[in-house]
Design a protein around this motif. Structure first.
Motif, PDB file in Angstrom:
ATOM      1  N   PHE A  63       0.241  -1.578 -21.913  1.00 46.54           N
ATOM      2  CA  PHE A  63       1.200  -0.493 -22.157  1.00 46.54           C
ATOM      3  C   PHE A  63       2.195  -0.835 -23.356  1.00 46.54           C
ATOM      4  O   PHE A  63       3.039   0.269 -23.518  1.00 46.54           O
ATOM      5  CB  PHE A  63       2.187  -0.114 -20.996  1.00 46.54           C
ATOM      6  N   LEU A  70       0.958  -1.165  -0.021  1.00 47.83           N
ATOM      7  CA  LEU A  70      -0.021   0.065  -0.084  1.00 47.83           C
ATOM      8  C   LEU A  70       0.949   1.130   0.151  1.00 47.83           C
ATOM      9  O   LEU A  70       1.764   1.298   0.829  1.00 47.83           O
ATOM     10  CB  LEU A  70      -1.082  -0.021   1.287  1.00 47.83           C
ATOM     11  N   GLN A 112       7.645   4.742 -13.351  1.00 46.95           N
ATOM     12  CA  GLN A 112       8.465   3.699 -13.155  1.00 46.95           C
ATOM     13  C   GLN A 112      10.017   4.186 -13.374  1.00 46.95           C
ATOM     14  O   GLN A 112      10.169   4.810 -14.504  1.00 46.95           O
ATOM     15  CB  GLN A 112       8.113   2.673 -13.882  1.00 46.95           C
ATOM     16  N   LEU A 153      -1.376   6.407 -18.071  1.00 47.37           N
ATOM     17  CA  LEU A 153      -0.077   6.711 -18.716  1.00 47.37           C
ATOM     18  C   LEU A 153       0.907   5.612 -17.747  1.00 47.37           C
ATOM     19  O   LEU A 153       1.153   5.681 -16.507  1.00 47.37           O
ATOM     20  CB  LEU A 153       0.318   7.959 -18.597  1.00 47.37           C
ATOM     21  N   LEU A 154       2.024   5.315 -18.647  1.00 50.52           N
ATOM     22  CA  LEU A 154       3.297   4.687 -17.685  1.00 50.52           C
ATOM     23  C   LEU A 154       4.354   5.611 -18.289  1.00 50.52           C
ATOM     24  O   LEU A 154       4.757   5.828 -19.260  1.00 50.52           O
ATOM     25  CB  LEU A 154       3.559   3.163 -18.375  1.00 50.52           C
ATOM     26  N   ALA A 213      15.794  10.303 -25.314  1.00 49.51           N
ATOM     27  CA  ALA A 213      16.133  10.540 -23.901  1.00 49.51           C
ATOM     28  C   ALA A 213      17.392  11.417 -23.652  1.00 49.51           C
ATOM     29  O   ALA A 213      18.310  11.292 -24.256  1.00 49.51           O
ATOM     30  CB  ALA A 213      15.885   9.361 -23.132  1.00 49.51           C
ATOM     31  N   VAL A 219      12.045  12.442 -17.814  1.00 49.18           N
ATOM     32  CA  VAL A 219      11.351  11.502 -18.430  1.00 49.18           C
ATOM     33  C   VAL A 219      12.163  10.740 -19.733  1.00 49.18           C
ATOM     34  O   VAL A 219      12.566  11.527 -20.684  1.00 49.18           O
ATOM     35  CB  VAL A 219      10.149  12.139 -18.991  1.00 49.18           C
ATOM     36  N   HIS A 220      12.027   9.578 -19.740  1.00 50.19           N
ATOM     37  CA  HIS A 220      12.565   8.684 -20.879  1.00 50.19           C
ATOM     38  C   HIS A 220      11.635   8.332 -21.734  1.00 50.19           C
ATOM     39  O   HIS A 220      12.053   8.079 -23.139  1.00 50.19           O
ATOM     40  CB  HIS A 220      13.389   7.316 -20.219  1.00 50.19           C
ATOM     41  N   GLU A 221      10.484   7.783 -21.310  1.00 50.18           N
ATOM     42  CA  GLU A 221       9.382   7.337 -22.177  1.00 50.18           C
ATOM     43  C   GLU A 221       8.052   7.522 -21.514  1.00 50.18           C
ATOM     44  O   GLU A 221       7.931   7.529 -20.303  1.00 50.18           O
ATOM     45  CB  GLU A 221       9.889   5.675 -22.324  1.00 50.18           C
ATOM     46  N   VAL A 222       7.065   7.750 -22.525  1.00 53.17           N
ATOM     47  CA  VAL A 222       5.704   7.710 -22.182  1.00 53.17           C
ATOM     48  C   VAL A 222       4.823   6.753 -22.702  1.00 53.17           C
ATOM     49  O   VAL A 222       4.917   6.983 -24.095  1.00 53.17           O
ATOM     50  CB  VAL A 222       5.022   9.048 -21.748  1.00 53.17           C
ATOM     51  N   ARG A 223       4.128   6.030 -22.266  1.00 55.02           N
ATOM     52  CA  ARG A 223       3.157   5.068 -22.922  1.00 55.02           C
ATOM     53  C   ARG A 223       1.811   5.497 -22.316  1.00 55.02           C
ATOM     54  O   ARG A 223       1.687   5.660 -21.047  1.00 55.02           O
ATOM     55  CB  ARG A 223       3.665   3.513 -22.800  1.00 55.02           C
ATOM     56  N   CYS A 266       2.072   5.514   0.426  1.00 56.26           N
ATOM     57  CA  CYS A 266       2.264   6.565   1.366  1.00 56.26           C
ATOM     58  C   CYS A 266       0.827   7.199   1.910  1.00 56.26           C
ATOM     59  O   CYS A 266       0.369   7.408   2.914  1.00 56.26           O
ATOM     60  CB  CYS A 266       3.345   7.242   1.194  1.00 56.26           C
ATOM     61  N   CYS A 273       7.085   5.087  -3.160  1.00 56.70           N
ATOM     62  CA  CYS A 273       5.730   5.354  -2.242  1.00 56.70           C
ATOM     63  C   CYS A 273       5.311   4.136  -1.728  1.00 56.70           C
ATOM     64  O   CYS A 273       4.317   4.069  -0.850  1.00 56.70           O
ATOM     65  CB  CYS A 273       4.670   6.225  -3.087  1.00 56.70           C
ATOM     66  N   PHE A 274       5.960   2.870  -2.156  1.00 59.90           N
ATOM     67  CA  PHE A 274       5.520   1.621  -1.655  1.00 59.90           C
ATOM     68  C   PHE A 274       6.382   0.855  -0.948  1.00 59.90           C
ATOM     69  O   PHE A 274       6.193  -0.101  -0.795  1.00 59.90           O
ATOM     70  CB  PHE A 274       5.234   0.672  -3.021  1.00 59.90           C
ATOM     71  N   ARG A 303      13.278  -0.634 -12.990  1.00 57.05           N
ATOM     72  CA  ARG A 303      12.009  -0.941 -13.090  1.00 57.05           C
ATOM     73  C   ARG A 303      11.072  -0.978 -11.773  1.00 57.05           C
ATOM     74  O   ARG A 303       9.947  -1.494 -11.724  1.00 57.05           O
ATOM     75  CB  ARG A 303      11.881  -2.406 -13.646  1.00 57.05           C
ATOM     76  N   GLU A 304      11.602  -0.293 -10.787  1.00 52.62           N
ATOM     77  CA  GLU A 304      10.943   0.124  -9.489  1.00 52.62           C
ATOM     78  C   GLU A 304       9.651   0.829  -9.872  1.00 52.62           C
ATOM     79  O   GLU A 304       9.744   1.998 -10.509  1.00 52.62           O
ATOM     80  CB  GLU A 304      11.763   0.695  -8.507  1.00 52.62           C
ATOM     81  N   VAL A 305       8.311   0.476  -9.412  1.00 52.44           N
ATOM     82  CA  VAL A 305       7.234   1.303  -9.282  1.00 52.44           C
ATOM     83  C   VAL A 305       7.667   2.479  -8.445  1.00 52.44           C
ATOM     84  O   VAL A 305       7.605   2.182  -7.113  1.00 52.44           O
ATOM     85  CB  VAL A 305       6.043   0.587  -9.378  1.00 52.44           C
ATOM     86  N   VAL A 340       2.347   6.907  -8.137  1.00 57.09           N
ATOM     87  CA  VAL A 340       1.250   7.156  -8.777  1.00 57.09           C
ATOM     88  C   VAL A 340       0.609   8.408  -8.651  1.00 57.09           C
ATOM     89  O   VAL A 340       0.629   8.971  -7.541  1.00 57.09           O
ATOM     90  CB  VAL A 340       0.160   6.055  -8.599  1.00 57.09           C
ATOM     91  N   ASP A 375       1.252   1.597 -27.404  1.00 53.68           N
ATOM     92  CA  ASP A 375       1.135   3.124 -27.619  1.00 53.68           C
ATOM     93  C   ASP A 375       2.219   4.124 -26.754  1.00 53.68           C
ATOM     94  O   ASP A 375       1.916   4.284 -25.795  1.00 53.68           O
ATOM     95  CB  ASP A 375      -0.404   3.472 -27.203  1.00 53.68           C
ATOM     96  N   VAL A 376       3.302   4.119 -27.606  1.00 55.23           N
ATOM     97  CA  VAL A 376       4.224   4.805 -27.315  1.00 55.23           C
ATOM     98  C   VAL A 376       4.068   6.350 -27.594  1.00 55.23           C
ATOM     99  O   VAL A 376       4.154   6.807 -28.718  1.00 55.23           O
ATOM    100  CB  VAL A 376       5.807   4.443 -27.812  1.00 55.23           C
ATOM    101  N   LEU A 377       4.008   7.440 -26.577  1.00 51.40           N
ATOM    102  CA  LEU A 377       3.717   8.763 -26.903  1.00 51.40           C
ATOM    103  C   LEU A 377       5.125   9.339 -26.853  1.00 51.40           C
ATOM    104  O   LEU A 377       5.091  10.533 -27.465  1.00 51.40           O
ATOM    105  CB  LEU A 377       2.843   9.225 -25.578  1.00 51.40           C
ATOM    106  N   LEU A 378       6.090   8.968 -26.005  1.00 50.70           N
ATOM    107  CA  LEU A 378       7.411   9.392 -26.135  1.00 50.70           C
ATOM    108  C   LEU A 378       8.604   8.484 -25.952  1.00 50.70           C
ATOM    109  O   LEU A 378       8.364   7.680 -25.100  1.00 50.70           O
ATOM    110  CB  LEU A 378       7.409  10.620 -25.079  1.00 50.70           C
ATOM    111  N   VAL A 414       1.357   6.178 -13.723  1.00 54.37           N
ATOM    112  CA  VAL A 414       2.094   5.002 -13.099  1.00 54.37           C
ATOM    113  C   VAL A 414       3.520   5.652 -13.298  1.00 54.37           C
ATOM    114  O   VAL A 414       3.995   5.788 -14.700  1.00 54.37           O
ATOM    115  CB  VAL A 414       1.839   3.499 -13.526  1.00 54.37           C
TER     116      VAL A 414
END
Lengths: 121, 121
Positions: free
Chosen positions: A109, A83, B28, B90-91, A120, B78-82, A85, B108-109, B33-35, B38, A112-115, B26
């Motif tokens: 995911f 959970l 990451q 969004l990821l 980078a 920001v490296h990538e947005v999906r 924070c 946060c987890f 690859r840690e989340v 959000v 659909d890559v937006l960026l 989300v």
């Protein structure tokens, strides 16, 4: 199952839910760390997930509990639940069978890559 | 910045927003690859994120745009947005400087494990 799992009251008191009573769940493959999908859990969905270790969500479109993979066979065996924070988001680490996405893609995911990463900084 | 970035209309048409006009993001860490967390993005927050590659959100508590790390220094490059299959999540893959969480934790987890890995099937 004839009994309905009930969420631990101490945990229930710590959740911050949307107006329709849900918390956000980010679902991640436990070993590769891919983010597979985002879904929503009601108290009962979370209680069932914690009790059965079968990832269970609340389908907002169908307005019903949804055991992931019950129809498709693409189940998620739950390894870990965290959970955040704020108490409004869960991180669910699972072992995903087959595709997580209803489109047949491994993750929701993939398509659909937006960026892109290639430019980078 | 004197001009306000505007979201590409074709992309804007594909987003499915909450009643208050937001999409879930989300976040990451791009390599481990840690989340991390959000958060939520308005159209302007997403446009700024895509244009500047500085992760920018909409703060629901403060009701204002929020460039992550503007105060704390804990920025996200920001490296990538999906975008997901539903168009509502969004990821965002980033390189996080320091702690992502306002508590000082890396993510946060980190603090609150509801179900542990040690008894996973």
């Amino acid at each position: 199952m004839t009994t309905v799992p009930v969420l631990d009251p101490e945990l229930a008191a710590r959740l911050k839910r949307t107006p329709d009573g849900l918390v956000c769940a980010v679902v991640q493959q436990y070993d590769t760390r891919e983010v597979l999908m985002v879904a929503w859990m009601s108290d009962e969905a979370l209680a069932r997930t914690l009790t059965t270790r079968e990832a269970t969500y609340w389908s907002r479109s169908r307005q019903e509990l949804w055991i992931k993979g019950a129809t498709s066979g693409h189940t998620q065996a739950v390894h870990e639940v965290r959970l955040d924070c704020d108490g409004d988001t869960l991180l669910v680490l699972v072992d995903q069978q087959g595709a997580a996405c209803h489109t047949g893609d491994r993750t929701c995911f993939d398509a659909d890559v937006l960026l892109g990463a290639d430019v980078a900084r």
